[in-house]
Write an enzyme that holds these catalytic residues in place. Structure first.
Site, PDB file in Angstrom:
ATOM      1  N   ARG A   1      -1.266  -0.572  -8.910  1.00  0.00           N
ATOM      2  CA  ARG A   1      -2.596  -0.098  -8.506  1.00  0.00           C
ATOM      3  C   ARG A   1      -2.599   1.435  -8.570  1.00  0.00           C
ATOM      4  O   ARG A   1      -1.742   2.079  -7.968  1.00  0.00           O
ATOM      5  CB  ARG A   1      -2.893  -0.544  -7.069  1.00  0.00           C
TER       6      ARG A   1
ATOM      7  N   ASP B   1       0.838  -1.205   0.000  1.00  0.00           N
ATOM      8  CA  ASP B   1       0.000   0.000   0.000  1.00  0.00           C
ATOM      9  C   ASP B   1       0.873   1.255   0.000  1.00  0.00           C
ATOM     10  O   ASP B   1       2.009   1.229   0.480  1.00  0.00           O
ATOM     11  CB  ASP B   1      -0.866   0.053   1.272  1.00  0.00           C
TER      12      ASP B   1
END
Ligand code: FDA
Length: 308
Positions: free
Chosen positions: A184, A134
């Site tokens: 992402r 992340d």
């Protein structure tokens, strides 16, 4: 401004105590979080997989205060991966992890976080899946991307995250748009200064489309993380124009956000991954979700003032 205030609340232990004790908070948490235990996470992931979705499980927790807590994060992920394997769903379920949960902000943090993230990536590969790292606030971007590149030397499938809001992101996207690179793209969940980030929603959306073009027209594997209907439509059109097959791009959404749309896109044959958090440390995650959707704020207000 509202988002800044909410993210400020994230650091308040008094607000956390009040909110955690209120029954209405439970309902809010249950909407966005699978539950507190590994079993809860596996059960929720299995239900999503049986609906034709794929999943990325996040063990909640960030900014750990000492090396023991960082090591506990790894143990948690190893337990989770073993349980996903036992349930027979590891092939459809990757994990997402924050480097601050692995002690990246502690002294000797980046080296420690790389070592610990490597243990998670190894365990993920052992059960036939992978991990995505992340992205956190802009002060961490260099360390996070550097760690992903180092992890990819052993596991090329480790995913990176880019935030459209950051002014540096187009250049990062050019560097990351290489063969097989899983990236992402999200808007960015942190309250960043104008010196490093676009601060208006329109500018962020424009930047998102620009980076989408780079990723979709490149040879990598784009992971389009947004609930925004306009951006989803643009991504699908760009993918068609680029001649991408359905399995060469994926769409990602958060657990509890537009669940009907998640299933509708999957039913159309698109690959849709649901980001599924679990664990006890849900306070900051919840506040970020509330900051994105002011309609949910009334519920938090009730939680903080309720005498139930
Ligand atoms: P936007 O916020 O404009 O929302 C578009 C529409 O989606 C809204 O109008 C509403 O209908 C719906 N919606 C969005 N959020 C909602 C909510 N919380 N509750 C209810 N409805 C909502 N960020 C980051 O900084 N680092 C990261 O690593 C990640 N990882 C990540 C993974 C995945 C799979 C997703 C989907 C998102 C992230 N994010 C993230 C969060 C991201 O940066 C962003 O803050 C949120 O996705 C909200 O932005 P949208 O693109 O959905 O658009």
């Amino acid at each position: 401004m509202l988002r800044g205030a909410l993210l400020g609340l994230a650091g308040s232990s008094r607000a956390r105590q009040l909110a955690v004790a209120a029954p209405v908070t439970r309902q809010l948490v249950e909407r966005f979080v699978a539950g507190e235990t590994v079993d809860d996470a596996v059960r929720a992931a299995a239900a999503l997989v049986s609906d034709g979705l794929v999943v990325s499980v996040d063990r909640l927790g960030e900014d750990v205060a000492d090396p023991t807590a960082a090591a506990a994060t790894v143990t948690g992920y190893l337990d989770l991966l073993a349980a996903l394997d036992r349930a027979g769903i590891a092939g459809a379920v990757e994990v997402s992890c924050k480097l601050s949960a692995l002690g990246a902000a502690l002294p000797d943090g980046p080296a420690r976080a790389l070592d610990l993230a490597g243990q998670i990536a190894d365990a993920a590969a052992d059960v036939g899946t992978t991990m995505t790292v992340d992205m956190e606030d802009h002060t961490t971007t260099d360390v996070v991307l550097g760690t992903v590149m180092a992890l990819r030397e052993r596991h090329s499938s480790v995913g990176a995250v880019l935030q459209a809001a950051l002014r540096r992101t187009p250049a990062d996207a050019q560097r990351l748009a290489t063969a097989g690179s899983r990236v992402r793209l999200c808007k960015g969940a942190y309250d960043e200064p104008g010196t490093v980030a676009h601060t208006s929603a329109a500018e962020v959306d424009k930047a998102y489309v620009r980076v989408l073009r780079t990723l979709i027209n490149g040879p990598g594997y784009p992971m389009v993380a947004t609930h925004d209907p306009r951006l989803l439509a643009i991504a699908a059109a760009l993918a068609t124009t680029a001649g991408r097959s359905a399995d060469s791009i994926e769409y990602q959404m958060l657990y509890g956000v537009r669940p009907a749309e998640q299933r509708r896109l999957a039913a159309q044959g698109r690959r849709v991954r649901v980001y599924l958090p679990y664990g006890t440390d849900w306070w900051r995650y919840l506040l970020r979700r509330l900051g994105e959707r002011p309609a949910n704020l009334a519920l938090l207000g009730r939680a903080l003032t309720s005498r139930d």
